[in-house]
Structure formats: structure tokens, C-alpha cells
Scaffold this motif. Structure first.
Motif, PDB file in Angstrom:
ATOM      1  N   UNK A  86       0.308 -13.611 -13.046  1.00  0.00           N
ATOM      2  CA  UNK A  86      -0.449 -12.256 -12.787  1.00  0.00           C
ATOM      3  C   UNK A  86      -1.481 -12.017 -11.632  1.00  0.00           C
ATOM      4  N   UNK A  87      -1.090 -11.526 -10.360  1.00  0.00           N
ATOM      5  CA  UNK A  87      -1.963 -11.454  -9.420  1.00  0.00           C
ATOM      6  C   UNK A  87      -2.197  -9.894  -9.062  1.00  0.00           C
ATOM      7  N   UNK A  88      -3.609  -9.558  -8.596  1.00  0.00           N
ATOM      8  CA  UNK A  88      -4.181  -8.538  -7.958  1.00  0.00           C
ATOM      9  C   UNK A  88      -3.317  -8.404  -6.580  1.00  0.00           C
ATOM     10  N   UNK A  89      -2.998  -6.905  -6.138  1.00  0.00           N
ATOM     11  CA  UNK A  89      -2.678  -6.914  -4.925  1.00  0.00           C
ATOM     12  C   UNK A  89      -3.099  -5.644  -4.306  1.00  0.00           C
ATOM     13  N   UNK A  90      -2.724  -5.585  -3.006  1.00  0.00           N
ATOM     14  CA  UNK A  90      -2.925  -4.366  -2.152  1.00  0.00           C
ATOM     15  C   UNK A  90      -1.579  -3.728  -2.436  1.00  0.00           C
ATOM     16  N   UNK A  91      -1.684  -2.184  -2.162  1.00  0.00           N
ATOM     17  CA  UNK A  91      -0.508  -1.349  -2.369  1.00  0.00           C
ATOM     18  C   UNK A  91      -0.566  -0.368  -1.213  1.00  0.00           C
ATOM     19  N   UNK A  92       0.773   0.484  -0.929  1.00  0.00           N
ATOM     20  CA  UNK A  92       0.677   1.365   0.191  1.00  0.00           C
ATOM     21  C   UNK A  92      -0.479   2.460  -0.276  1.00  0.00           C
ATOM     22  N   UNK A  93      -0.843   3.153   1.010  1.00  0.00           N
ATOM     23  CA  UNK A  93      -2.029   4.205   1.170  1.00  0.00           C
ATOM     24  C   UNK A  93      -1.660   5.395   0.536  1.00  0.00           C
ATOM     25  N   UNK A  94      -0.523   5.664   0.760  1.00  0.00           N
ATOM     26  CA  UNK A  94      -0.163   7.106   0.141  1.00  0.00           C
ATOM     27  C   UNK A  94       1.292   6.939  -0.486  1.00  0.00           C
ATOM     28  N   UNK A  95       1.513   8.132  -1.221  1.00  0.00           N
ATOM     29  CA  UNK A  95       2.903   8.127  -2.183  1.00  0.00           C
ATOM     30  C   UNK A  95       4.025   8.042  -0.958  1.00  0.00           C
ATOM     31  N   UNK A  96       3.771   8.672   0.235  1.00  0.00           N
ATOM     32  CA  UNK A  96       4.761   8.689   1.200  1.00  0.00           C
ATOM     33  C   UNK A  96       5.174   7.272   1.588  1.00  0.00           C
ATOM     34  N   UNK A  97       4.347   6.474   1.738  1.00  0.00           N
ATOM     35  CA  UNK A  97       4.599   5.062   2.137  1.00  0.00           C
ATOM     36  C   UNK A  97       5.118   4.222   1.072  1.00  0.00           C
ATOM     37  N   UNK A  98       4.918   4.834  -0.163  1.00  0.00           N
ATOM     38  CA  UNK A  98       5.385   4.006  -1.251  1.00  0.00           C
ATOM     39  C   UNK A  98       6.773   4.029  -1.569  1.00  0.00           C
ATOM     40  N   UNK A  99       7.454   2.665  -1.649  1.00  0.00           N
ATOM     41  CA  UNK A  99       8.784   2.675  -2.004  1.00  0.00           C
ATOM     42  C   UNK A  99       8.904   2.067  -3.363  1.00  0.00           C
ATOM     43  N   UNK A 100       9.838   2.716  -4.613  1.00  0.00           N
ATOM     44  CA  UNK A 100       9.885   1.927  -5.547  1.00  0.00           C
ATOM     45  C   UNK A 100      11.221   1.796  -5.996  1.00  0.00           C
ATOM     46  N   UNK A 101      11.704   0.809  -6.862  1.00  0.00           N
ATOM     47  CA  UNK A 101      12.754   0.534  -7.367  1.00  0.00           C
ATOM     48  C   UNK A 101      13.261  -1.064  -7.246  1.00  0.00           C
ATOM     49  N   UNK A 102      14.586  -1.162  -7.188  1.00  0.00           N
ATOM     50  CA  UNK A 102      15.045  -2.661  -7.215  1.00  0.00           C
ATOM     51  C   UNK A 102      15.437  -3.130  -6.069  1.00  0.00           C
TER      52      UNK A 102
END
Length: 206
Positions: free
Chosen positions: A98-114
């Protein structure tokens, strides 16, 4: 190297890295280390003027792979963009990380899925995407491997173009919304995950 190029590189390092999913020593080798949790908790505060949360570990806890994957063939990686955490299970389920991460700044930049890992690279180089260059025309078009590289020491490429799981030399970004789409880890953590993963490892972003 010209002085102008050096200045451009310094400017990029101080400004571009702040908005790129991109190390200094990690706070701990494993995120269920109590010392790391205490450090993250101390930094999980809101700015009294803007209300902006610096870090988020509210949902940072162990998970089970079964609700998310039908099997663990080739190993599996779950990225929880809400709790800003990455979970890894080995194929035989004997290893869980289990690791901490950085994630995209905004929902528009965030991609989810497989998706899945298609390539593993030590010492990656980096080129900003066309959209990044439109927003930031002063950025260099190419950064070779090294301490200025936004991808840190290791990168794992996915089936999605421009999306990666990688390290970062800017450890301030871990635990925050700070990337243009990628998932960033401490360099010590991406090296460990890199050695546990392989081409074909399953990845799910939620």
C-alpha cells in the motif's frame, strides 16, 4: 549546455513539476508504517483562507482485491484516486503493498477504468503532451533521464496513451492532487512496485 537552456530547465523544475504527475528519501518503505501515517496526518490540514486540503489520507487503509478483480493473474494494482493510494497484490496473493500517491489535479484530467502495464522502464525520459505544451509553451519539449525528469527513476506504461505510474523527484506532490493525469509515487516505492510488477499486470483506477 547553453545558459539559456539551463535557465529553462531550472524554471521547468520549479514550476512544471508542480503540475505534473511525476526523489528524496521516502518517509517509510511501507505505508502501513505508523511513522508515515503520523507524518501524513500532521500534513493533512486545510488552508484557513482557501480551505484547500494539503493531503488526504481519510480513506487510506488496507483493501481486499476481490471487490475489484475477478483474479490476480500477473498481479493486480488498484489506484484509489479519492484516498490517493495505490494497492498491489501479487499473483499468488502472498504480497500486498500500500503506497501513497499523487493523483490528477482535476476531474477532467482523471481517467478511471481498467488497463494494464505494457512497458517497464528504468530511467525514463519524458516529453510533454501536445496539450501540455499548448498550456505551457515555455516548457522544454524533451527531458532526458535524471533529477529534472518528472517521471522519477522508474516508469510503468499503460495501455492508455500518455498515462503512467511512475516515480517523482518532487516528494511534496505525494498525497496531493498535483498531476496532469498520471499516478506518482515516491522513488523508493516505485522501485519496489516496479520489481514486483511485470508486463501484463492488471491495473484498475477508481
Amino acid at each position: 549546455m547553453s545558459d539559456a537552456f539551463k535557465i529553462t530547465r531550472r524554471a521547468f523544475a520549479s514550476t512544471a513539476l508542480a503540475s505534473t504527475a511525476v526523489g528524496g528519501a521516502a518517509l517509510a518503505q511501507q505505508t502501513n508504517d505508523p511513522a508515515l501515517f503520523e507524518q501524513l496526518k500532521k500534513e493533512n490540514i486545510s488552508n484557513p483562507e482557501t480551505g484547500a486540503v494539503k493531503r488526504n489520507i481519510s480513506g487510506f487503509s488496507n483493501k481486499d482485491w476481490r471487490p475489484y478483480f475477478s483474479n490476480t493473474k500477473n498481479g493486480v494494482i488498484l489506484v484509489d484516486t479519492l484516498s490517493r493510494a495505490l494497492h498491489f497484490w501479487s499473483e499468488d496473493q502472498s504480497v500486498y503493498k500500500l503506497y501513497p500517491t499523487s493523483v490528477p489535479e482535476t476531474p477532467e484530467l482523471t481517467r478511471t477504468g481498467r488497463t494494464k502495464i505494457t512497458r517497464l522502464r528504468v530511467g525514463p525520459d519524458w516529453r510533454p503532451t501536445p496539450n501540455m505544451l499548448k498550456r505551457n509553451p515555455d516548457w522544454p519539449k524533451y527531458i532526458p533521464p535524471g533529477p529534472d525528469n518528472p517521471l522519477g527513476t522508474h516508469a510503468m506504461y499503460l495501455t492508455w496513451k500518455y498515462y503512467r505510474i511512475h516515480g517523482t523527484h518532487d516528494t511534496r506532490k505525494i498525497g496531493r492532487r498535483s498531476s496532469n493525469g498520471c499516478i506518482g509515487l515516491f522513488n523508493e516505492h516505485i522501485e519496489e512496485l516496479f520489481n514486483l510488477s511485470k508486463v501484463g499486470t492488471q491495473v484498475l483506477l477508481i
